[in-house]
Design a protein around this motif. Sequence first.
Motif, PDB file in Angstrom:
ATOM      1  N   GLY A  28      36.010  30.496  32.657  1.00 18.40           N
ATOM      2  CA  GLY A  28      35.413  31.685  34.286  1.00 18.40           C
ATOM      3  C   GLY A  28      33.715  31.697  33.715  1.00 18.40           C
ATOM      4  O   GLY A  28      33.129  32.975  34.762  1.00 18.40           O
ATOM      5  N   GLU A  29      33.194  31.325  32.303  1.00 22.58           N
ATOM      6  CA  GLU A  29      32.504  32.450  32.687  1.00 22.58           C
ATOM      7  C   GLU A  29      30.986  31.746  33.278  1.00 22.58           C
ATOM      8  O   GLU A  29      30.363  32.848  33.434  1.00 22.58           O
ATOM      9  N   PHE A  30      31.070  30.083  33.625  1.00 18.18           N
ATOM     10  CA  PHE A  30      29.733  29.675  34.047  1.00 18.18           C
ATOM     11  C   PHE A  30      30.441  30.208  35.789  1.00 18.18           C
ATOM     12  O   PHE A  30      29.543  30.340  36.476  1.00 18.18           O
ATOM     13  N   SER A  31      31.244  29.969  36.284  1.00 18.81           N
ATOM     14  CA  SER A  31      31.015  30.670  37.474  1.00 18.81           C
ATOM     15  C   SER A  31      31.228  32.220  37.717  1.00 18.81           C
ATOM     16  O   SER A  31      30.839  32.388  38.701  1.00 18.81           O
ATOM     17  N   GLN A  32      31.284  32.958  37.135  1.00 18.29           N
ATOM     18  CA  GLN A  32      30.349  34.433  36.723  1.00 18.29           C
ATOM     19  C   GLN A  32      28.981  34.175  37.197  1.00 18.29           C
ATOM     20  O   GLN A  32      28.599  34.870  37.511  1.00 18.29           O
ATOM     21  N   SER A  77      41.759  37.397  34.867  1.00 19.92           N
ATOM     22  CA  SER A  77      41.773  38.892  34.812  1.00 19.92           C
ATOM     23  C   SER A  77      40.205  38.855  35.193  1.00 19.92           C
ATOM     24  O   SER A  77      39.467  39.791  35.973  1.00 19.92           O
ATOM     25  N   ARG A  78      39.485  37.540  34.923  1.00 22.16           N
ATOM     26  CA  ARG A  78      37.891  38.082  34.797  1.00 22.16           C
ATOM     27  C   ARG A  78      37.824  38.974  36.299  1.00 22.16           C
ATOM     28  O   ARG A  78      36.349  39.308  36.549  1.00 22.16           O
ATOM     29  N   PHE A  79      38.864  37.787  37.275  1.00 22.50           N
ATOM     30  CA  PHE A  79      38.178  37.303  38.918  1.00 22.50           C
ATOM     31  C   PHE A  79      39.067  38.885  39.899  1.00 22.50           C
ATOM     32  O   PHE A  79      38.998  38.569  40.882  1.00 22.50           O
ATOM     33  N   MET A  80      39.604  39.348  38.855  1.00 26.31           N
ATOM     34  CA  MET A  80      41.149  39.978  39.537  1.00 26.31           C
ATOM     35  C   MET A  80      40.438  41.115  41.117  1.00 26.31           C
ATOM     36  O   MET A  80      39.211  41.699  40.308  1.00 26.31           O
TER      37      MET A  80
END
Length: 203
Positions: A28-32, A77-80
């Motif tokens: 999810g790093e590029f999603s961020q 966890s990153r996008f919760m």
Amino acid sequence: MIRPTNRIELLKLLPKHLTWCEVGVLRGEFSQAILNQCQPHHLHLVDPWCGPYPWHDDKLKIDEMTYGLDNLRETTSRFMGRHEVSIWRTTSAEWWQRTPCLDAIYIDGGHDYATVAIDLEGALRAIRKQARNVSGWILGHDYCEGGVMSGVRRAVDEFCEEHRLELWALTDEPLAAVHRVSEADKLRPEEVAYNSFAIEVRR
């Protein structure tokens, strides 16, 4: 054709508040980065999180299923709590059968020719289904020649020729080592530029 220095700079050139999808998410790093730079109306994250991972080798000391589930947990966890993000644990082929309406798609899932070709066609259908009178965007990673990524460029070039589209932008990344996972890869260049591309689809 525009030549931004990297894919973050490419995102900065795109319109904001579009409906996005990223195919191939990993951690999810590029999603961020998409969230930060493009401020999407909604972002769909699509990944089976079960491999195969072409760069995976015994050095990781874990099997591909465990590696995938660890990445899924990190992404979740990153996008919760982010209401504008939806996480779909599925293959891209299954996702395209949902016939989503999208404005922008970033393709970074399977890197073989056949999978990329399917993702490009699915992305085009999703963009053309969207009723908004704005341009749509098909983007992707690893437009290069070399190693396990070599099918991407062929699929993109043939897709553009068939649909009479052109690359709107191509990043100008530095050379990096080629992922080598088979005997055939030894015949490929030692370094390639892992560029990202963007295609504008006018509606």
